[in-house]
Every structure is written in structure tokens, then in C-alpha cells.
Design a protein around this motif. Structure first.
Motif, short mmCIF file in Angstrom:
data_model
loop_
_atom_site.label_atom_id
_atom_site.label_comp_id
_atom_site.label_asym_id
_atom_site.label_seq_id
_atom_site.Cartn_x
_atom_site.Cartn_y
_atom_site.Cartn_z
N UNK A 111 57.66 -45.65 -9.16
CA UNK A 111 57.62 -44.31 -8.61
C UNK A 111 57.66 -43.56 -10.01
N UNK A 112 57.68 -42.02 -9.79
CA UNK A 112 57.82 -41.19 -10.73
C UNK A 112 58.13 -39.89 -10.31
N UNK A 113 58.66 -39.10 -11.30
CA UNK A 113 58.84 -37.77 -11.02
C UNK A 113 59.02 -36.99 -12.42
N UNK A 114 58.72 -35.79 -12.17
CA UNK A 114 58.68 -34.87 -13.42
C UNK A 114 60.00 -35.07 -14.22
N UNK A 115 59.93 -34.64 -15.52
CA UNK A 115 61.03 -34.87 -16.49
C UNK A 115 61.65 -33.43 -16.39
N UNK A 116 60.91 -32.47 -16.15
CA UNK A 116 61.54 -31.01 -16.38
C UNK A 116 61.28 -30.40 -14.86
N UNK A 117 61.99 -29.44 -14.71
CA UNK A 117 61.82 -28.56 -13.52
C UNK A 117 60.71 -27.74 -13.75
N UNK B 136 65.22 -30.77 -20.69
CA UNK B 136 64.61 -31.49 -19.93
C UNK B 136 64.94 -32.74 -19.34
N UNK B 137 65.56 -33.63 -20.17
CA UNK B 137 66.09 -34.81 -19.80
C UNK B 137 67.38 -34.93 -19.44
N UNK B 138 68.33 -33.64 -19.47
CA UNK B 138 69.42 -33.49 -19.15
C UNK B 138 70.11 -33.75 -17.83
N UNK C 286 57.85 -25.15 -20.26
CA UNK C 286 57.60 -26.10 -19.46
C UNK C 286 57.08 -27.26 -20.38
N UNK C 287 57.25 -28.58 -19.60
CA UNK C 287 57.01 -29.86 -20.18
C UNK C 287 56.34 -30.47 -19.06
N UNK D 115 58.84 -24.60 -14.81
CA UNK D 115 59.43 -23.16 -15.43
C UNK D 115 59.93 -22.18 -14.73
N UNK D 116 60.69 -21.27 -15.05
CA UNK D 116 60.86 -19.80 -14.59
C UNK D 116 60.10 -18.90 -15.13
#
Length: 146
Positions: free
Chosen positions: A118-124, A21-23, A132-133, A126-127
Motif C-alpha cells: 500500500x502507499x500514501x502521500x508523505x505530505x498533505x 511532511x513526515x511529522x 508541496x512534496x 498544499x494550501x
């Protein structure tokens, strides 16, 4: 021997999944905000910030210029950069060409302290059937104008 190898592979896969997720990295020249000091010392005439400046404090000379570039992705977009207070005046930041990026530019109009966020999700997202995170990557920089 085969059982040990499969356990090692499973453990490695689990670690990669947890770190995944953080990669996604955000390219940056350095971990410090780029600032050009004024001739008189003290605060900078100009500053360029990326996501690596999160949590830092930057001192900007009154009349100086500050630019923020947050490189995101289509699946992990940055929210627009927000500035608290009235010490910074927004100026033209240019055009954002990449989906997920956020840019902002300001002129230091008055002395004071401003917080950029600002902010953004740590993970895309989920498929189907994926993990999910709910993590959020925060960008918060304190700008002192003097």
C-alpha cells in the motif's frame, strides 16, 4: 542579543517546516508486527500488522489469520492493501470508520510467499501558496506461509 534570538527562531522554524511532511505519526503499540506463535513453534497462528511492520517479513502458519490496519488521515489516505499471489485468501476485514484508513484481512490458504503493499502521500496537499512534496510512504510486507 535580539538578532541571535531571531536567527535561532528562524533556524528552528525551518527545521520544523522541513520535518513537517513526515511529522504526522501513525499510532502503534510497538515497532514490531504482532504475531501469536503456534504451539509447535515456527510460524504464527495469527498476525496483526500496522504501518510499523513495513519492510518486515512475517511467517504465518497455513490456516492462520492475518489482519492489516493502516491508520491514515483524510489528507494523507492509504491506498487499499494489495496482496500478490494466491497463498492468502481475503476474508472480512470489518468496516473502516476513519477516512484515510486501510484495512485488510486474510486467511493463509496455501504455502508460499505473498507481498502486501500500500502507499500514501508523505505530505498533505498544499494550501494556497504552501510548500508541496511528492514523497510517498510505502507499506510492503513479505508474508511467508508455511
Amino acid at each position: 542579543m535580539r538578532r541571535t534570538t531571531s536567527r535561532a527562531l528562524a533556524a528552528t522554524a525551518l527545521l520544523l517546516l522541513l520535518a513537517g511532511c513526515g511529522g504526522e505519526s501513525t499510532p502503534s503499540a510497538s515497532a514490531r508486527p504482532s504475531a501469536v506463535p503456534s504451539r509447535s513453534g515456527g510460524c504464527a497462528d495469527q498476525a496483526r500488522l500496522t504501518s510499523t511492520a513495513a519492510g518486515k517479513t512475517v511467517c504465518l502458519k497455513r490456516g492462520g489469520e492475518l489482519r492489516v490496519t493502516l491508520e491514515g488521515t483524510k489528507s494523507r489516505p492509504w491506498k487499499p492493501v494489495r496482496a500478490s499471489g494466491h497463498a492468502l485468501t481475503a476474508i472480512n476485514a470489518g468496516i473502516v470508520l476513519q477516512p484515510g484508513d486501510a484495512t485488510a484481512a486474510y486467511r493463509a490458504a496455501a504455502t508460499g510467499t505473498v507481498h502486501l503493499t500500500s502507499s500514501r502521500p508523505m505530505c498533505a496537499p498544499p494550501t494556497t501558496g504552501g510548500v508541496s512534496c511528492k514523497g510517498i510512504q510505502e507499506f510492503r510486507v513479505t508474508v511467508r506461509i508455511g
